[in-house]
Motif scaffolding. Structure first.
Motif, PDB file in Angstrom:
ATOM      1  N   LEU A 334       0.797  -1.304  -0.051  1.00  0.00           N
ATOM      2  CA  LEU A 334       0.035  -0.022  -0.071  1.00  0.00           C
ATOM      3  C   LEU A 334       0.931   1.254  -0.074  1.00  0.00           C
ATOM      4  O   LEU A 334       0.199   2.180  -0.681  1.00  0.00           O
ATOM      5  CB  LEU A 334      -0.855  -0.112   1.163  1.00  0.00           C
ATOM      6  CG  LEU A 334      -2.024  -1.120   1.118  1.00  0.00           C
ATOM      7  CD1 LEU A 334      -2.790  -1.211   2.469  1.00  0.00           C
ATOM      8  CD2 LEU A 334      -2.942  -0.972  -0.049  1.00  0.00           C
ATOM      9  N   ILE A 335       2.024   1.159   0.676  1.00  0.00           N
ATOM     10  CA  ILE A 335       3.034   2.328   0.542  1.00  0.00           C
ATOM     11  C   ILE A 335       3.366   2.623  -1.078  1.00  0.00           C
ATOM     12  O   ILE A 335       3.560   3.687  -1.414  1.00  0.00           O
ATOM     13  CB  ILE A 335       4.181   1.917   1.535  1.00  0.00           C
ATOM     14  CG1 ILE A 335       3.807   2.264   2.930  1.00  0.00           C
ATOM     15  CG2 ILE A 335       5.390   3.000   1.266  1.00  0.00           C
ATOM     16  CD1 ILE A 335       4.976   1.806   3.941  1.00  0.00           C
ATOM     17  N   ALA A 336       3.462   1.410  -1.749  1.00  0.00           N
ATOM     18  CA  ALA A 336       3.947   1.541  -3.020  1.00  0.00           C
ATOM     19  C   ALA A 336       2.951   2.294  -3.869  1.00  0.00           C
ATOM     20  O   ALA A 336       3.059   3.051  -4.842  1.00  0.00           O
ATOM     21  CB  ALA A 336       4.400   0.310  -3.667  1.00  0.00           C
ATOM     22  N   VAL A 337       1.506   2.001  -3.468  1.00  0.00           N
ATOM     23  CA  VAL A 337       0.188   2.408  -4.218  1.00  0.00           C
ATOM     24  C   VAL A 337       0.376   3.718  -4.109  1.00  0.00           C
ATOM     25  O   VAL A 337       0.082   4.679  -4.830  1.00  0.00           O
ATOM     26  CB  VAL A 337      -0.933   1.860  -3.727  1.00  0.00           C
ATOM     27  CG1 VAL A 337      -2.028   2.494  -4.348  1.00  0.00           C
ATOM     28  CG2 VAL A 337      -0.977   0.234  -4.191  1.00  0.00           C
ATOM     29  N   LEU A 338       0.718   4.346  -2.800  1.00  0.00           N
ATOM     30  CA  LEU A 338       0.548   5.808  -2.486  1.00  0.00           C
ATOM     31  C   LEU A 338       1.703   6.542  -3.208  1.00  0.00           C
ATOM     32  O   LEU A 338       1.399   7.614  -3.594  1.00  0.00           O
ATOM     33  CB  LEU A 338       0.756   5.840  -1.034  1.00  0.00           C
ATOM     34  CG  LEU A 338      -0.363   5.596   0.027  1.00  0.00           C
ATOM     35  CD1 LEU A 338      -0.169   5.722   1.431  1.00  0.00           C
ATOM     36  CD2 LEU A 338      -1.687   6.519  -0.271  1.00  0.00           C
ATOM     37  N   GLU A 339       2.988   6.022  -3.243  1.00  0.00           N
ATOM     38  CA  GLU A 339       3.841   6.709  -3.843  1.00  0.00           C
ATOM     39  C   GLU A 339       3.517   6.733  -5.347  1.00  0.00           C
ATOM     40  O   GLU A 339       3.888   7.771  -6.004  1.00  0.00           O
ATOM     41  CB  GLU A 339       5.266   5.993  -3.584  1.00  0.00           C
ATOM     42  CG  GLU A 339       5.642   6.192  -2.067  1.00  0.00           C
ATOM     43  CD  GLU A 339       7.171   5.417  -1.905  1.00  0.00           C
ATOM     44  OE1 GLU A 339       7.076   4.238  -2.486  1.00  0.00           O
ATOM     45  OE2 GLU A 339       7.861   5.595  -0.970  1.00  0.00           O
ATOM     46  N   GLY A 343       1.523  10.008  -5.492  1.00  0.00           N
ATOM     47  CA  GLY A 343       2.892  11.196  -5.560  1.00  0.00           C
ATOM     48  C   GLY A 343       3.277  11.230  -3.833  1.00  0.00           C
ATOM     49  O   GLY A 343       3.947  12.201  -3.971  1.00  0.00           O
ATOM     50  N   MET A 344       2.681  10.595  -3.182  1.00  0.00           N
ATOM     51  CA  MET A 344       3.119  10.784  -1.571  1.00  0.00           C
ATOM     52  C   MET A 344       4.985  10.290  -1.734  1.00  0.00           C
ATOM     53  O   MET A 344       4.965   9.254  -1.844  1.00  0.00           O
ATOM     54  CB  MET A 344       2.388  10.200  -0.553  1.00  0.00           C
ATOM     55  CG  MET A 344       2.585  10.276   0.715  1.00  0.00           C
ATOM     56  SD  MET A 344       1.685   9.539   1.775  1.00  0.00           S
ATOM     57  CE  MET A 344       0.047  10.451   1.286  1.00  0.00           C
ATOM     58  N   VAL A 345       5.467  11.095  -1.093  1.00  0.00           N
ATOM     59  CA  VAL A 345       7.156  10.808  -0.975  1.00  0.00           C
ATOM     60  C   VAL A 345       7.287  10.220   0.410  1.00  0.00           C
ATOM     61  O   VAL A 345       7.285  10.849   1.435  1.00  0.00           O
ATOM     62  CB  VAL A 345       7.999  11.980  -1.132  1.00  0.00           C
ATOM     63  CG1 VAL A 345       9.478  11.557  -1.174  1.00  0.00           C
ATOM     64  CG2 VAL A 345       7.696  12.570  -2.490  1.00  0.00           C
ATOM     65  N   LEU A 346       7.436   8.774   0.250  1.00  0.00           N
ATOM     66  CA  LEU A 346       7.487   8.038   1.759  1.00  0.00           C
ATOM     67  C   LEU A 346       9.230   7.240   1.564  1.00  0.00           C
ATOM     68  O   LEU A 346       9.224   6.537   2.597  1.00  0.00           O
ATOM     69  CB  LEU A 346       6.334   6.957   1.665  1.00  0.00           C
ATOM     70  CG  LEU A 346       5.137   7.589   1.917  1.00  0.00           C
ATOM     71  CD1 LEU A 346       4.017   6.544   1.822  1.00  0.00           C
ATOM     72  CD2 LEU A 346       4.865   8.365   3.289  1.00  0.00           C
ATOM     73  N   TYR A 347       9.727   7.345   0.631  1.00  0.00           N
ATOM     74  CA  TYR A 347      10.878   6.450   0.504  1.00  0.00           C
ATOM     75  C   TYR A 347      12.058   7.104   1.579  1.00  0.00           C
ATOM     76  O   TYR A 347      13.021   6.456   1.942  1.00  0.00           O
ATOM     77  CB  TYR A 347      12.015   6.864  -0.843  1.00  0.00           C
ATOM     78  CG  TYR A 347      12.357   8.226  -1.061  1.00  0.00           C
ATOM     79  CD1 TYR A 347      13.707   8.527  -0.613  1.00  0.00           C
ATOM     80  CD2 TYR A 347      11.478   8.950  -1.827  1.00  0.00           C
ATOM     81  CE1 TYR A 347      14.099   9.620  -1.119  1.00  0.00           C
ATOM     82  CE2 TYR A 347      12.100  10.440  -2.044  1.00  0.00           C
ATOM     83  CZ  TYR A 347      13.267  10.625  -1.952  1.00  0.00           C
ATOM     84  OH  TYR A 347      13.871  12.148  -2.015  1.00  0.00           O
ATOM     85  N   THR A 396      -3.792  -0.335  -8.710  1.00  0.00           N
ATOM     86  CA  THR A 396      -3.881   0.866  -9.498  1.00  0.00           C
ATOM     87  C   THR A 396      -4.443   1.707  -8.708  1.00  0.00           C
ATOM     88  O   THR A 396      -4.751   2.994  -9.387  1.00  0.00           O
ATOM     89  CB  THR A 396      -4.696   0.305 -10.631  1.00  0.00           C
ATOM     90  OG1 THR A 396      -6.118  -0.006 -10.425  1.00  0.00           O
ATOM     91  CG2 THR A 396      -4.099  -0.732 -11.645  1.00  0.00           C
ATOM     92  N   GLY A 397      -4.892   1.573  -7.456  1.00  0.00           N
ATOM     93  CA  GLY A 397      -5.193   2.845  -6.968  1.00  0.00           C
ATOM     94  C   GLY A 397      -6.791   2.744  -6.785  1.00  0.00           C
ATOM     95  O   GLY A 397      -7.521   3.682  -5.809  1.00  0.00           O
TER      96      GLY A 397
END
Length: 452
Positions: A334-339, A343-347, A396-397
């Protein structure tokens, strides 16, 4: 005449080998083989085929609905599928000190008060120790009999003499049979003892409870065939520092395997929790950013659970991902889906997820709650306190429909929630409770535009 031979048995899975092995070829456990002596007949006898069993047509077989009776504890009755089935064999497992013996002693006392004769076999404690616990629990039924015994043959003699309606064995790993030469707790002893209790239970219609130890991994100690032989397998879960205990059915031939029972450990024993949703909500009237409530389904009941998330700047080259109560791989996905989709920067952010109250959630309906909890903590914006969230999130969100939405919404309304965020596909045919505002979404991007 019979002769003896040696064999080596894996104490983790029951695999047998004619020689000692450092690693089990079946389960891969190291140093798990123990030498055992078995007696084999020199010449097999003639099989008596004048059997009492005769093949019958399935449609011609008549049967009555299984006889059930209450344990006196509503939560346990729910987990068992409506009560104890006469002649059933029930295995109760859990960590040491979790409350297995306390639960079964309370059940034995309740059944004794229903004029059912109960024999409680204590293989780990003396009669005085059991009496001390019974005094604390106020268990004083005239129909409850206690015996401290480990020998299988003596236990069967006591059962034949007393003819109880219910038998409790605490624990199966301490029982040994004289015909098996291995030590108590070994694979051969556990398998033989369980088989004897199964035959005793089915032949005489005795409802039997067996207490089982667990390994470090959390599974029932002994061969896996132990769980296959019994009718019901119950796991008692909880932390030692937590007052609440969860009883979960992982196998049940007479009911659902998804039911849970909630208990609170007190000085007077285990007490039932009538409203499980309350213990899984933090109780704070002003929830902080990163806190979201999800109505989850456990068997036939709906439980409202609070999910908390903390997103913070990482101090390491690789950000940490930690999940308590949900699947770790689901969190990473789900973190990958958000990024990718939002466009959420979580890396460069550490992400921690925790489910309040020690609950474990493994259903897809929790996906949207995880996403919104991460976004709420990352954006430092509180999610509406009177809103519940549910929905499955695809790669795909898109937000997919989930099951039993009506039941979830009704429970949320009963607990005082005024709003619900659900998939748009679930809006059709939904009967909205009075004063409940329901919002439908199709994509996670819509959620972010609406709330964040």
């Amino acid at each position: 005449m019979s002769k003896t031979k040696m064999k080596y048995v894996c104490q983790n899975c029951g695999y047998e080998s004619p020689k000692w092995l450092g690693k089990c070829l079946d389960c891969g456990a190291w140093n798990s083989f123990v030498e055992e002596i078995t007696a084999t007949a020199q010449k097999p006898g003639t099989l008596d085929i004048s059997s009492q069993s005769t093949p019958q047509k399935l449609k011609d077989i008549l049967f009555d609905v299984e006889e059930r009776y209450s344990t006196g504890m509503g939560e346990l009755d729910i987990v068992l599928g409506g009560g104890v089935v006469r002649g059933s064999l029930i295995l109760v497992g859990g960590d040491p000190g979790i409350g297995k013996s306390t639960l079964l002693l309370q059940v034995a006392d309740n059944l004794g008060n229903q004029n059912r004769k109960v024999l409680y076999v204590s293989g780990e404690e003396s009669i005085k120790q059991t009496k001390l616990r019974a005094s604390r629990l106020s268990a004083d039924s005239d129909m409850l009999f206690i015996v401290a015994e480990n020998n299988l043959e003596r236990i069967k003699h006591h059962v034949d003499a007393l003819k109880p309606d219910v038998l409790v064995v605490d624990s199966i790993q301490t029982v040994y049979g004289s015909e098996v030469t291995s030590a108590p707790g070994s694979v051969s002893q556990v398998r033989e003892a369980t088989n004897q209790f199964m035959n005793l239970s089915k032949k005489n219609g005795i409802s039997t409870f067996l207490v089982g130890h667990v390994t470090k991994s959390g599974s029932i100690a002994g061969p896996k065939v132990l769980e296959h032989m019994v009718d019901t397998v119950l796991y008692f879960e909880g932390e030692g520092h937590n007052l609440f205990r969860i009883l979960r059915a992982v196998k049940n031939r007479f009911g659902s395997t998804n039911e849970i029972g909630i208990f609170e450990m007190t000085g007077q024993g285990l007490k039932e929790v009538d409203n499980p949703s309350k213990i899984f909500l933090s109780g704070s009237s002003n929830r902080e950013a990163g806190s979201v409530v999800i109505p989850t389904i456990e068997g036939t009941r709906t439980v409202l659970v609070e999910m908390q998330c903390l997103v913070s700047q990482t101090n390491f080259n690789m950000p940490r991902r930690m999940a308590v109560g949900i699947d770790y791989n689901k969190l990473v996905l789900l973190i990958a889906v958000l990024e990718k989709k939002v466009g959420m920067v979580l890396y460069n952010q550490d992400v921690y997820i925790n489910v309040v109250g020690g609950m474990n959630i493994d259903e897809p309906a929790a996906d949207l709650a995880i996403v919104t909890a991460i976004a709420s903590s990352f954006k430092e914006r509180r999610f509406p306190e009177d809103m519940v969230v549910l929905g499955e999130v695809g790669l795909t969100g898109e937000i997919r429909a989930v099951n039993q939405v009506q039941q979830r919404i009704n429970e949320a309304a009963k607990m005082g929630f005024k709003k619900a965020l659900i998939p748009s596909a679930n809006l059709e045919g939904l009967n909205r409770p009075k004063e409940m505002h329901v919002v439908g979404m199709k994509h996670v991007e819509e959620v972010f535009n609406y709330f964040f």
